[in-house]
Design an enzyme around this catalytic site. Sequence first.
Site, PDB file in Angstrom:
ATOM      1  CE1 TYR A 137      -3.933   2.026   0.159  1.00 43.48           C
ATOM      2  CE2 TYR A 137      -3.153   2.867   2.266  1.00 43.48           C
ATOM      3  CZ  TYR A 137      -4.038   2.915   1.211  1.00 43.48           C
ATOM      4  OH  TYR A 137      -5.038   3.863   1.210  1.00 43.48           O
ATOM      5  CG  ASN A 181     -15.665   2.115  -1.477  1.00 46.42           C
ATOM      6  OD1 ASN A 181     -14.495   2.302  -1.792  1.00 46.42           O
ATOM      7  ND2 ASN A 181     -16.140   0.911  -1.175  1.00 46.42           N
ATOM      8  CG  ASN A 212     -18.711  -5.413 -10.331  1.00 44.24           C
ATOM      9  OD1 ASN A 212     -17.934  -4.931 -11.170  1.00 44.24           O
ATOM     10  ND2 ASN A 212     -18.438  -6.537  -9.694  1.00 44.24           N
ATOM     11  CB  SER A 213     -15.703  -1.677  -7.578  1.00 45.94           C
ATOM     12  OG  SER A 213     -15.877  -0.335  -8.027  1.00 45.94           O
ATOM     13  NE  ARG A 227     -13.416  -8.586 -13.834  1.00 42.91           N
ATOM     14  CZ  ARG A 227     -12.664  -9.269 -12.992  1.00 42.91           C
ATOM     15  NH1 ARG A 227     -11.513  -9.781 -13.406  1.00 42.91           N
ATOM     16  NH2 ARG A 227     -13.039  -9.463 -11.733  1.00 42.91           N
ATOM     17  CG  MET A 266      -9.435  -3.480  -9.006  1.00 42.79           C
ATOM     18  SD  MET A 266     -11.214  -3.361  -9.351  1.00 42.79           S
ATOM     19  CE  MET A 266     -11.643  -5.095  -9.476  1.00 42.79           C
ATOM     20  CD1 TRP A 281      -5.201   6.914  -1.299  1.00 47.61           C
ATOM     21  CD2 TRP A 281      -3.292   8.019  -0.885  1.00 47.61           C
ATOM     22  NE1 TRP A 281      -4.613   6.324  -0.201  1.00 47.61           N
ATOM     23  CE2 TRP A 281      -3.447   6.981   0.072  1.00 47.61           C
ATOM     24  CE3 TRP A 281      -2.180   8.848  -0.835  1.00 47.61           C
ATOM     25  CZ2 TRP A 281      -2.506   6.770   1.072  1.00 47.61           C
ATOM     26  CZ3 TRP A 281      -1.242   8.622   0.172  1.00 47.61           C
ATOM     27  CH2 TRP A 281      -1.404   7.595   1.107  1.00 47.61           C
ATOM     28  CE  LYS A 303     -16.435  -2.295   0.367  1.00 48.30           C
ATOM     29  NZ  LYS A 303     -14.956  -2.317   0.330  1.00 48.30           N
TER      30      LYS A 303
END
Length: 323
Positions: free
Chosen positions: A52, A122, A148-149, A171, A238, A261, A318
């Site tokens: 990270y 998010n 869809n995240s 996807r 990703m 960020w 989640k």
Amino acid sequence: MQSLQFSEPGKPGEVLQVHDLRLPDLSDDQVRLKILASPINPADLNFIEGSYGVNPVLPAVPGIEACGEVVESRSPDFKPGERCIFLRRAGLWASHAQVPASYLFKLPAAIDPLQAAMLKVNPATAWRLLTAFADLPRGSWIIQNAANSGVGRCVIPLAKSLGVRTINLVRRAELIPQLIVAGADQVLIDDAEVPGSVRDICGNVPPLLAFNCVGGESALRQLKCLAGGGTQITFGAMALRPLSIPNGLLIFKDLRIRGLWITRWIESAPRKEIEEVYGRLAGEMISGNLHIPIDSTYQLGDFRSALHRLSDPDRSGKVLFVP
């Protein structure tokens, strides 16, 4: 009191351990909170793995966001029973946390604590993507991949509240009806046909913004869809593949390439701005306009089951710890 800790970077399921948590006496202007819920985010896993943007000081407690309830306070701004989210890193995969009052944002009483636990990252990322890089006229288009995240599902209702239309790339075909129900204007499979399909959808008003959290070929397809002078904002990777940009797209379309960020914004923005943004987003949650799907919840001691659930193909939202 307990926490999850790791003493060396590595795979989360191998390096995490449950530890007793001992907190010191409160200092002036500090607040102690009971953690009500804390989600597992990709950034948390990257933090444990050592990949990270912030290196852990070991031993470390992961967990970048949570909803907590004040149990003790030496700040005049927070009283026992009030609920808050944590704006700064505090190690929140734990039963309790103790932080300076400046780390906290007080929540409206009506908000669901499970939803509030996911408010920091998010929704705020989605809001900044939509508002910080261009003044989007009502009726304009944006395009996003991995729609869809967690961020993607926040972008859809927030864009609609601003009068902005969304083209959403995924996807798998089975995700299309889910996103349509969630309010997506258009949902496409993320393949080589995307640029042509976007031209058919948008005509002579192509997207002004592209939100990229994948990289590689998916990000390049977005660039081909953008209007001249448009902007692509990358906030994730990703696919773990860099973006190679053809010279012609920069020269002839004059595209802008930016990054986001959310941690940097929180650290640098004026407090008034932060409170206005989170106040609006909390209101969107209370109204039901902004709702993040939850798949399952786990106790801290069952962290391996929680981590295993993350990779299940039928996961539908989640995964959260509820200490």
